[in-house]
Design a protein around this motif. Structure first.
Motif, short mmCIF file in Angstrom:
data_model
loop_
_atom_site.label_atom_id
_atom_site.label_comp_id
_atom_site.label_asym_id
_atom_site.label_seq_id
_atom_site.Cartn_x
_atom_site.Cartn_y
_atom_site.Cartn_z
N ASN A 26 30.28 41.88 38.48
CA ASN A 26 30.15 41.77 39.94
C ASN A 26 31.48 42.03 40.65
OD1 ASN A 26 28.36 41.23 42.12
ND2 ASN A 26 29.28 39.21 42.36
N PHE A 27 32.57 42.18 39.89
CA PHE A 27 33.90 42.36 40.48
C PHE A 27 34.49 43.73 40.16
CE2 PHE A 27 33.04 37.90 40.01
CZ PHE A 27 33.37 37.39 41.26
N TRP A 28 33.70 44.65 39.64
CA TRP A 28 34.19 46.01 39.45
C TRP A 28 34.50 46.63 40.81
CZ3 TRP A 28 30.09 47.70 35.28
CH2 TRP A 28 30.59 47.36 34.01
N SER A 29 35.71 47.12 40.95
CA SER A 29 36.15 47.63 42.26
C SER A 29 36.46 49.12 42.26
CB SER A 29 37.38 46.87 42.73
OG SER A 29 38.46 47.04 41.81
N ARG A 75 29.51 49.23 43.57
CA ARG A 75 30.02 48.16 44.44
C ARG A 75 28.87 47.41 45.11
NH1 ARG A 75 35.14 51.14 47.48
NH2 ARG A 75 36.53 51.24 45.68
N THR A 89 26.41 44.21 45.67
CA THR A 89 26.31 42.75 45.60
C THR A 89 25.09 42.29 46.38
OG1 THR A 89 27.72 42.43 47.56
CG2 THR A 89 28.82 42.47 45.41
N ALA A 114 34.10 46.37 48.76
CA ALA A 114 35.27 46.44 47.89
C ALA A 114 34.94 46.31 46.41
CB ALA A 114 36.27 45.35 48.28
N ARG A 115 33.82 45.66 46.08
CA ARG A 115 33.55 45.42 44.65
C ARG A 115 32.08 45.11 44.47
NH1 ARG A 115 31.68 39.79 44.01
NH2 ARG A 115 32.82 38.51 45.51
N ASN A 171 36.00 51.86 33.95
CA ASN A 171 36.65 50.96 34.89
C ASN A 171 38.13 51.31 35.00
OD1 ASN A 171 37.49 48.83 36.48
ND2 ASN A 171 37.20 47.27 34.89
N SER A 212 37.89 37.70 40.51
CA SER A 212 37.04 37.69 39.32
C SER A 212 36.20 36.42 39.35
CB SER A 212 37.89 37.76 38.04
OG SER A 212 38.81 36.68 38.01
N ARG A 231 41.47 39.07 48.20
CA ARG A 231 40.80 39.43 46.95
C ARG A 231 41.72 39.38 45.73
NH1 ARG A 231 35.84 40.08 47.93
NH2 ARG A 231 35.05 40.83 49.93
#
Length: 583
Positions: A386-389, A410, A412, A491-492, A513, A535, A562
């Motif tokens: 869920n935090f891949w940017s 990105r 969510t 952003a992510r 990534n 994260s 972030r």
């Protein structure tokens, strides 16, 4: 070194369609479901005693007389239960039982007690012998001789300062169909403060916030979840408070995938779990900012008035309670966050989508491809961190009927109630002869498109590279982008696949990534400054003088733009190791 095997790339030519096989979703998410237990009755709620045993209250509905509450006890984390006591009131109907254990070990029980259309009360009973006997202690609130203007669903919580709070649904205020009231007790429930309003429709009206549940998050703040009847399908919302007493004004923020009768649990590892009468279980790893669905659910009931509850029964276990053929529990094992490989690949050769969560649509597998049969409808599936940017996402995509299909990134807060129900970006191929880029935020915003031939039953290689605000999109020619667009709205988030009003196949998906999680440190003789990208809150900074005896630090980091930041004093040992990991 890890080696990933991948099928050869698809030829850009027509393909022969082979038989399609449906499959069960997932599993995806931090909980794997297991055994069940049945207690009987209706409406169940639990609490853990100071000796580690559990109490459960259920409602009993004998024929020809009023309902009453039964108290059960378990000495083995909910696997077996025995009847301990019962609570009834002459001439009154009892339901919505709620238990809490005070810091001194006293157990309190509240409920809604009513004579229909005449008298509504929220009494409090106390037990000083772990639920064996009960004595009346106080009444939280009453609505007498006010017609059907009732009081419902009280929920207790003990604040960090030892005060007891209760929230409940309240129909007795003129101009408000229903609101959520709150009262505070600083003497263990003997007396109660003046009424506060936790959630109310601004200016009054027909909206009915209710069925509230509170939890304290690992960061010390409090979260309140509740339904709002007459908003969608009794959509579930939440608010966050620093002290559990003062809440932001307004109706709060909606939680995707949940409707009617929510329950919230805060786990010791920092995760939040929420359920509702939608009978999904979702988790948040960022204190409620975003939510992801666990596939499959604990109870595959669909939208059903199950009045669920969630409890952490062991350090790595939760139990989801529902009402279906009586009060029942299903246990689930909580796992550490997955370590996503880099690159992440999925060629679907196993005929499963483990690690993927589905949202709407129809899914199957065909000859090693992921099939979305969404002609006349829509659906998507998401996977990954869920935090891949930043990174490069690509896959083979084939549309087998008119429409558009492609890749999400990105992404969510996904939901399945609408085609654009998530926050994130989508790049897709449209049989009208376009490659399109847009963003979703529960509505569609087109960013740009370019002409490209998209015949049906033909494989295309679709690729998107995103870094900061720059988004580059490629079709078949993976060296020369069809277009480059700048947008910094999101952003992510996760990656995924989507098909809108068409049938589509996906294969040979790869995500590289380009912004992996890294811990950095700076400082001097007086302090050390640690920082790492945003994260999961489950990941903690660990410290040890050797790598075999590490332990998570209890210091809470602070998030700024972030990035997590944590300042520590230098270690006393001359050599110290620090790393990020799950407890």
């Amino acid at each position: 070194m890890t080696v990933f095997l991948k099928k050869p790339g698809r030829l850009l030519a027509c393909a022969l369609l082979l038989p399609i096989f449906a499959a069960v979703a997932g599993p995806a998410g931090p909980v794997s479901w297991g055994s069940t237990v049945t207690l009987g009755g209706g409406w169940g709620r639990m609490t853990r005693l100071t000796n580690g045993h559990w109490l459960c209250v259920t409602t009993r509905y004998p024929a020809g007389t009023n309902s009453y509450l039964r108290i059960h006890r378990s000495t083995n984390d909910g696997r077996n239960w025995s009847t301990l006591s019962e609570v009834a009131e002459d001439g009154r109907t009892l339901d919505n039982g709620e238990l809490i254990v005070l810091p001194n070990g006293t157990v309190l029980l509240t409920m809604r007690s009513l004579i229909p259309d005449l008298s509504y009360r929220l009494p409090v009973y106390a037990s000083t012998n772990q639920g064996a006997t009960w004595t009346w202690r106080s009444n939280i609130d009453s609505s007498e001789n006010n017609g059907a203007k009732g009081l419902w669903e009280p929920d207790f919580w003990v604040l960090d300062d030892g005060r007891l709070v209760v929230t409940y649904s309240n129909e007795k205020h003129p101009g408000y169909s229903q609101l959520i009231s709150e009262r505070v007790s600083d003497d263990q429930g003997f007396t109660w403060s003046a009424e506060l309003w936790a959630v109310a429709q601004p200016g009054g009206g027909s909206l009915r916030p209710g069925m509230s549940q509170m939890a304290r998050m690992a960061n010390g703040r409090y979260i309140l979840v509740y339904e709002i009847v007459n908003s969608g399908s009794a959509d579930v919302h939440y608010k966050i408070s620093d002290n559990g007493v003062t809440w932001p004004t307004g109706l709060g923020t909606r939680i995707p995938c949940h409707h009617c009768g929510p329950f919230i649990a805060s786990l010791t590892n920092g995760l939040l779990l929420v359920s509702s009468c939608e009978n999904q279980v979702s988790f948040s790893e960022d204190y409620g900012e975003t939510w992801q669905k666990i596939d499959p659910p604990a109870w595959n009931l669909g939208y059903y008035f199950s009045w669920p509850a969630i409890y952490q029964t062991r350090s790595n276990e939760v139990a989801v309670m529902v009402v279906t053929n009586g009060v029942r529990l299903r246990f689930g094992t909580v796992s550490a966050p997955p370590r996503w490989p880099n690159p992440f690949t999925d060629n679907f050769d196993t005929g499963t989508d483990a690690g993927w969560a589905r949202y709407g649509g129809n899914f199957a597998f065909e000859s090693g491809a992921y099939v979305l049969n969404n002609e006349g409808t829509y659906g998507k599936a998401l996977t990954g961190d869920n935090f891949w940017s930043a990174g490069v996402l690509e896959a083979d995509v084939m549309l087998t009927s008119p429409g558009n299909a492609g890749l999400l990134f990105r992404a969510t807060n996904p939901d399945y109630t609408g085609p654009d129900d998530l926050s994130g970006y989508y790049v897709g191929l449209d049989t009208a002869g376009l490659v399109i880029l847009g963003r979703m935020n529960n509505a569609w915003t087109a960013l740009t498109n370019r002409p490209v031939a998209v015949p049906t039953n033909t494989w295309h290689r679709l690729k998107v590279a995103f870094q900061g605000s720059t988004i580059s999109v490629f079709v078949n020619d993976l060296q020369q982008p069809r277009f480059v667009r700048n947008d910094s709205t999101f952003a992510r988030g996760q990656i995924g696949v989507r098909a809108f009003q068409c049938d589509a196949r996906f294969d040979n998906l790869v995500f590289s990534n380009t912004a992996p999680l890294r811990l950095t440190v700076s400082g001097n003789h007086s302090q050390l400054n640690f920082s790492w990208p945003e994260s999961s809150v489950v990941l903690k900074l660990h410290a040890a003088s050797n790598l075999l005896t590490g332990f998570p630090l209890t210091n809470l980091p602070v998030k700024n733009q972030r990035t997590w930041n944590l300042t520590l004093e230098p270690p006393p040992a001359p050599l110290q190791f620090y790393w990020l990991g799950a407890p």
